[in-house]
Design a protein around this motif. Structure first.
Motif, PDB file in Angstrom:
ATOM      1  N   GLU A   1      99.814 -34.771  48.030  1.00 51.73           N
ATOM      2  CA  GLU A   1     100.318 -33.810  49.019  1.00 51.73           C
ATOM      3  C   GLU A   1      99.237 -32.819  49.441  1.00 51.73           C
ATOM      4  O   GLU A   1      99.117 -32.470  50.613  1.00 51.73           O
ATOM      5  CB  GLU A   1     101.525 -33.072  48.432  1.00 51.73           C
ATOM      6  CG  GLU A   1     102.211 -32.154  49.408  1.00 51.73           C
ATOM      7  CD  GLU A   1     103.471 -31.560  48.818  1.00 51.73           C
ATOM      8  OE1 GLU A   1     104.539 -31.903  49.318  1.00 51.73           O
ATOM      9  OE2 GLU A   1     103.362 -30.763  47.867  1.00 51.73           O
TER      10      GLU A   1
ATOM     11  N   THR B   1     103.396 -38.137  49.288  1.00 52.17           N
ATOM     12  CA  THR B   1     102.631 -37.834  50.497  1.00 52.17           C
ATOM     13  C   THR B   1     101.138 -38.041  50.267  1.00 52.17           C
ATOM     14  O   THR B   1     100.623 -37.764  49.195  1.00 52.17           O
ATOM     15  CB  THR B   1     102.883 -36.365  50.911  1.00 52.17           C
ATOM     16  OG1 THR B   1     104.274 -36.173  51.035  1.00 52.17           O
ATOM     17  CG2 THR B   1     102.201 -36.031  52.209  1.00 52.17           C
TER      18      THR B   1
ATOM     19  N   ASN C   1      97.673 -36.726  51.842  1.00 57.68           N
ATOM     20  CA  ASN C   1      96.983 -35.776  52.713  1.00 57.68           C
ATOM     21  C   ASN C   1      95.505 -36.166  52.784  1.00 57.68           C
ATOM     22  O   ASN C   1      94.634 -35.462  52.289  1.00 57.68           O
ATOM     23  CB  ASN C   1      97.161 -34.347  52.178  1.00 57.68           C
ATOM     24  CG  ASN C   1      96.563 -33.296  53.075  1.00 57.68           C
ATOM     25  OD1 ASN C   1      95.929 -33.601  54.069  1.00 57.68           O
ATOM     26  ND2 ASN C   1      96.741 -32.057  52.706  1.00 57.68           N
TER      27      ASN C   1
ATOM     28  N   TYR D   1      93.358 -36.511  55.425  1.00 55.68           N
ATOM     29  CA  TYR D   1      92.460 -35.744  56.285  1.00 55.68           C
ATOM     30  C   TYR D   1      92.155 -34.364  55.705  1.00 55.68           C
ATOM     31  O   TYR D   1      91.003 -33.946  55.662  1.00 55.68           O
ATOM     32  CB  TYR D   1      93.041 -35.603  57.694  1.00 55.68           C
ATOM     33  CG  TYR D   1      93.312 -36.930  58.374  1.00 55.68           C
ATOM     34  CD1 TYR D   1      92.543 -38.059  58.102  1.00 55.68           C
ATOM     35  CD2 TYR D   1      94.343 -37.061  59.285  1.00 55.68           C
ATOM     36  CE1 TYR D   1      92.800 -39.274  58.718  1.00 55.68           C
ATOM     37  CE2 TYR D   1      94.599 -38.266  59.915  1.00 55.68           C
ATOM     38  CZ  TYR D   1      93.833 -39.373  59.635  1.00 55.68           C
ATOM     39  OH  TYR D   1      94.085 -40.562  60.248  1.00 55.68           O
TER      40      TYR D   1
ATOM     41  N   THR E   1      97.510 -44.373  53.947  1.00 55.25           N
ATOM     42  CA  THR E   1      97.109 -43.759  55.193  1.00 55.25           C
ATOM     43  C   THR E   1      97.584 -42.312  55.181  1.00 55.25           C
ATOM     44  O   THR E   1      98.383 -41.914  54.341  1.00 55.25           O
ATOM     45  CB  THR E   1      97.738 -44.489  56.394  1.00 55.25           C
ATOM     46  OG1 THR E   1      99.155 -44.483  56.243  1.00 55.25           O
ATOM     47  CG2 THR E   1      97.259 -45.923  56.480  1.00 55.25           C
ATOM     48  N   GLU E   2      97.100 -41.535  56.109  1.00 55.74           N
ATOM     49  CA  GLU E   2      97.501 -40.137  56.247  1.00 55.74           C
ATOM     50  C   GLU E   2      99.003 -40.064  56.532  1.00 55.74           C
ATOM     51  O   GLU E   2      99.495 -40.698  57.457  1.00 55.74           O
ATOM     52  CB  GLU E   2      96.727 -39.485  57.394  1.00 55.74           C
ATOM     53  CG  GLU E   2      97.211 -38.137  57.827  1.00 55.74           C
ATOM     54  CD  GLU E   2      97.028 -37.048  56.789  1.00 55.74           C
ATOM     55  OE1 GLU E   2      97.923 -36.202  56.676  1.00 55.74           O
ATOM     56  OE2 GLU E   2      95.999 -37.040  56.094  1.00 55.74           O
ATOM     57  N   THR E   3      99.743 -39.324  55.706  1.00 56.09           N
ATOM     58  CA  THR E   3     101.183 -39.158  55.940  1.00 56.09           C
ATOM     59  C   THR E   3     101.613 -37.697  55.968  1.00 56.09           C
ATOM     60  O   THR E   3     102.762 -37.414  56.276  1.00 56.09           O
ATOM     61  CB  THR E   3     102.008 -39.895  54.859  1.00 56.09           C
ATOM     62  OG1 THR E   3     101.697 -39.349  53.578  1.00 56.09           O
ATOM     63  CG2 THR E   3     101.753 -41.388  54.878  1.00 56.09           C
ATOM     64  N   SER E   4     100.719 -36.758  55.674  1.00 51.88           N
ATOM     65  CA  SER E   4     101.133 -35.358  55.592  1.00 51.88           C
ATOM     66  C   SER E   4     101.151 -34.661  56.948  1.00 51.88           C
ATOM     67  O   SER E   4     101.888 -33.708  57.143  1.00 51.88           O
ATOM     68  CB  SER E   4     100.219 -34.579  54.643  1.00 51.88           C
ATOM     69  OG  SER E   4      98.988 -34.295  55.266  1.00 51.88           O
ATOM     70  N   ASN E   5     100.301 -35.098  57.860  1.00 60.49           N
ATOM     71  CA  ASN E   5     100.180 -34.490  59.185  1.00 60.49           C
ATOM     72  C   ASN E   5      99.834 -33.002  59.126  1.00 60.49           C
ATOM     73  O   ASN E   5     100.177 -32.239  60.024  1.00 60.49           O
ATOM     74  CB  ASN E   5     101.448 -34.713  60.012  1.00 60.49           C
ATOM     75  CG  ASN E   5     101.682 -36.185  60.248  1.00 60.49           C
ATOM     76  OD1 ASN E   5     100.756 -36.913  60.583  1.00 60.49           O
ATOM     77  ND2 ASN E   5     102.905 -36.631  60.039  1.00 60.49           N
ATOM     78  N   LYS E   6      99.142 -32.582  58.058  1.00 61.53           N
ATOM     79  CA  LYS E   6      98.704 -31.185  57.942  1.00 61.53           C
ATOM     80  C   LYS E   6      97.412 -30.938  58.710  1.00 61.53           C
ATOM     81  O   LYS E   6      97.180 -29.841  59.203  1.00 61.53           O
ATOM     82  CB  LYS E   6      98.521 -30.802  56.476  1.00 61.53           C
ATOM     83  CG  LYS E   6      99.825 -30.773  55.699  1.00 61.53           C
ATOM     84  CD  LYS E   6      99.593 -30.373  54.266  1.00 61.53           C
ATOM     85  CE  LYS E   6     100.911 -30.294  53.515  1.00 61.53           C
ATOM     86  NZ  LYS E   6     100.718 -29.820  52.148  1.00 61.53           N
ATOM     87  N   ARG E   7      96.528 -31.937  58.737  1.00 67.20           N
ATOM     88  CA  ARG E   7      95.259 -31.854  59.467  1.00 67.20           C
ATOM     89  C   ARG E   7      95.132 -33.137  60.290  1.00 67.20           C
ATOM     90  O   ARG E   7      95.816 -34.114  60.056  1.00 67.20           O
ATOM     91  CB  ARG E   7      94.075 -31.732  58.492  1.00 67.20           C
ATOM     92  CG  ARG E   7      94.115 -30.524  57.572  1.00 67.20           C
ATOM     93  CD  ARG E   7      94.135 -29.179  58.264  1.00 67.20           C
ATOM     94  NE  ARG E   7      92.918 -28.825  58.942  1.00 67.20           N
ATOM     95  CZ  ARG E   7      91.945 -28.099  58.408  1.00 67.20           C
ATOM     96  NH1 ARG E   7      92.040 -27.636  57.174  1.00 67.20           N
ATOM     97  NH2 ARG E   7      90.869 -27.819  59.105  1.00 67.20           N
ATOM     98  N   THR E   8      94.198 -33.137  61.230  1.00 66.79           N
ATOM     99  CA  THR E   8      94.067 -34.285  62.116  1.00 66.79           C
ATOM    100  C   THR E   8      92.842 -35.132  61.769  1.00 66.79           C
ATOM    101  O   THR E   8      91.914 -34.669  61.103  1.00 66.79           O
ATOM    102  CB  THR E   8      93.957 -33.845  63.591  1.00 66.79           C
ATOM    103  OG1 THR E   8      92.705 -33.167  63.781  1.00 66.79           O
ATOM    104  CG2 THR E   8      95.130 -32.962  63.998  1.00 66.79           C
TER     105      THR E   8
END
Length: 183
Positions: free
Chosen positions: A71, A99, A101, A103, A134-141
């Motif tokens: 996460e 999750t 994270n 990125y 793969t990226e699943t948190s969508n906190k950073r791009t």
């Protein structure tokens, strides 16, 4: 070509070059280890691989940091060449959250060192990312991660068949991308 004050020196300048006996150099390596729940069956193999890496570092010149992520990224051992501290940090890694994270963790990890190249000091770093997702948190791009990497050396190791090879290849464009089907 040798320059002095921005101008090339001519052969008439009587410059003498000699090899330095020793250059001060360090290698800084950050191991970024995915510990999301999808790795629960493979975490021991990842820890064994990380320990093997740590046990083979260059004693004085190489420092390693251990960062786990699911996460959020968590630095569990900052840069050191103390193998016992590094192995204790690796052994402390358990399973995290579902999750990933990727990125945000990459951004934090590449910020842990500066590459330095001067006549007095050479310090080079590298990030090695181990992930199965793969990226699943969508906190950073993705773009923020690529910008943070810049020209720093990043190696990505994609574990299993649920990886996004294009993303991992782009993140590892400065070092390399490796896909491992069987952890």
């Amino acid at each position: 070509i040798l320059y002095e004050n921005g101008m090339p020196l001519t052969s008439e300048s009587n410059v003498v070059l000699r090899k330095r006996d020793q250059n001060d150099f360090t290698i800084k390596t950050v191991l970024l280890i995915d510990n999301s729940t999808s790795l629960s069956g493979y975490i021991n193999e990842l820890k064994a691989a990380a320990s093997s890496f740590v046990n083979n570092i260059i004693p004085v010149q190489q420092e390693v940091a251990i960062v786990k992520f699911s996460e959020d990224p968590e630095v569990i051992q900052d840069l050191t060449n103390d193998k016992s501290l590094l192995n204790a940090a690796i052994n402390s890694i358990g399973i995290g959250f579902p999750t990933t994270n990727l990125y945000g963790s990459t951004i934090e990890a590449v910020g842990m060192w500066e590459d330095i190249l001067t006549s007095e000091q050479v310090s080079n770093g590298a990030l090695v990312i181990f992930t199965d997702g793969t990226e699943t948190s969508n906190k950073r791009t993705f773009t923020e991660a690529l910008t943070a990497i810049g020209n720093k050396k990043v190696y990505t190791v994609g574990l299993g068949n649920e990886i996004d090879p294009q993303v991992l290849q782009a993140l590892g464009r400065t070092g390399g991308f490796y896909s491992v089907a069987d952890v």
